[in-house]
Design an enzyme around this catalytic site. Structure first.
Site, PDB file in Angstrom:
ATOM      1  N   CYS A  96       1.959   0.134  -7.165  1.00 14.80           N
ATOM      2  CA  CYS A  96       2.417  -1.017  -6.398  1.00 14.80           C
ATOM      3  C   CYS A  96       2.604  -2.249  -7.292  1.00 14.80           C
ATOM      4  CB  CYS A  96       1.463  -1.278  -5.231  1.00 14.80           C
ATOM      5  SG  CYS A  96       2.186  -2.317  -3.935  1.00 14.80           S
ATOM      6  N   HIS A 110       1.790   4.092  -2.412  1.00 11.78           N
ATOM      7  CA  HIS A 110       0.340   4.270  -2.534  1.00 11.78           C
ATOM      8  C   HIS A 110      -0.043   5.745  -2.444  1.00 11.78           C
ATOM      9  CE1 HIS A 110      -1.223   0.129  -2.514  1.00 11.78           C
ATOM     10  NE2 HIS A 110      -0.126  -0.142  -1.841  1.00 11.78           N
ATOM     11  N   GLU A 118      -2.884   7.012  -3.029  1.00 12.99           N
ATOM     12  CA  GLU A 118      -4.237   7.140  -2.453  1.00 12.99           C
ATOM     13  C   GLU A 118      -4.191   7.104  -0.938  1.00 12.99           C
ATOM     14  OE1 GLU A 118      -3.664   2.811  -2.115  1.00 12.99           O
ATOM     15  OE2 GLU A 118      -3.069   4.346  -3.559  1.00 12.99           O
TER      16      GLU A 118
END
Length: 359
Positions: A247, A331, A333
């Site tokens: 990001c 993202h 994660e």
């Protein structure tokens, strides 16, 4: 309980009437929307929303209450929170309180009863704009129009070094915290990494002195180009150890390599953004939260475009093979969100395991 009327006034003069929940007070912020159907706890505690008034497009928010272990940071950084309807009586075996109580405790203004569909369409058509929430209609909009998100990264970063998983870990990774989501730490620890979290103002020399096997550039809020000292420090580190950027980290690395970034009309925020891996043609559904993009053409001489957004063709990832580095805008994660791209952490581990000698 008596309902208190509240007004959301956009910088273009458009006014939306709603009702107040959460904390009292007036607030100015950058108005953005997010499309996640779940994950409001993670949205509320994502530091990347620093300085912003966040609108949830999904109409009912708060039905599973607040669960503190699901937070992405210790406190919320957004300026205010707008929903169509919030749930006063959540039902979940992990529930530890209501969203209303959480906003009150953390002094975050909330608004409900607004037509969030119309509000979202307004932002989509006109672009991100500033707004003010107040108990009275606001006619003088000079202060609202002048607002901008400043010093975002330095306001969200950790204040001192912190070590996770210190005992006998296989790898040592420095996590350069620009406003990091906690699940990035969790994913690294899962992969047998000792994680040393360092503040955004840490220098290249201080990072290298920790003798890490790899460096993680995290997400964070604000305009990436504002972070000139961080960009200069990235230049000093690039090529000296394996690097993975997510990001804001993706944007900062591109700027350090001579690339460019620009503000998007209304950004990508939510858990349903399709991204295409150019080398395989595989499309992943990703979680995203950003209002700036890397200009694809600006990195073509230093890196290789690896992912694009299927909806608008914007840059979603870059490979820098000569520097032993890669970055993504989304993202992997993904908390809350799809798990499609989580193997990018395994790619980082492979880069570390065979890559330190090649860096």
């Amino acid at each position: 309980m008596k309902e208190e009327k509240v007004y959301l006034t956009l910088q273009n003069g458009q006014v939306f009437e709603g009702k107040r929940f959460g904390a009292k007070g007036s607030v100015i912020g950058e108005l953005v929307f997010t499309t996640g159907m779940t994950g409001y706890i993670e949205t509320l505690t994502d530091p990347s929303y620093y300085g912003q008034i966040v609108v949830q497009t999904f109409p009912l928010i708060g039905n599973y209450g607040m669960i503190l272990s699901d937070r992405e940071s210790k406190k919320p950084y957004l300026s205010a929170y707008i929903v169509r309807e919030y749930c006063e009586t959540p039902s979940n075996f992990r529930c530890e309180g209501t969203i209303d109580d959480f906003l009150k405790k953390n002094n975050i203004v909330g608004v409900y009863g607004i037509d969030t569909r119309e509000l979202t369409r307004t932002v989509r058509e006109a672009g991100v704009m500033n707004a003010v929430i107040s108990s009275q209609k606001v006619s003088d909009l000079k202060e609202v129009k002048a607002y901008s998100v400043k010093d975002a990264v330095m306001s969200c970063t950790c204040k001192e070094n912190k070590i996770y998983n210190p005992e006998l870990a296989k790898r040592k990774v420095v996590l350069w915290d620009f406003g990091a989501k906690e699940n990035i730490v969790r994913e690294l620890v899962k992969r047998d990494c000792q994680v040393i979290r360092v503040p955004a103002w840490t220098t290249a020399e201080e990072i290298l002195a920790l003798s890490p096997d790899g460096l993680m550039l995290t997400n964070g809020p604000g305009d990436p180009a504002e972070n000139t000292s961080i960009i200069e420090n990235i230049k000093k580190i690039a090529g000296k150890l394996p690097i993975f950027g997510i990001c804001l980290g993706h944007q900062l690395f591109a700027l350090a390599m001579g690339g460019a970034t620009k503000k998007m009309k209304y950004g990508h925020r939510g858990a349903n953004q399709p991204v295409k891996e150019l080398s395989t043609g595989t499309v992943y559904i990703s979680s995203q939260n950003h209002g700036y993009e890397v200009v694809s053409d600006s990195i073509k001489n230093v890196g290789k475009l690896s992912f694009i957004n299927v909806n608008d063709g914007t840059c979603e990832g870059v490979e820098y093979p000569e520097l032993n580095a890669f970055t993504v805008q989304f993202h992997p994660e993904a908390c809350a969100g799809p798990l499609d791209a989580r193997d990018l952490f395994d790619k980082f581990m492979n880069l570390i395991d065979g890559g330190k000698k090649n860096a």
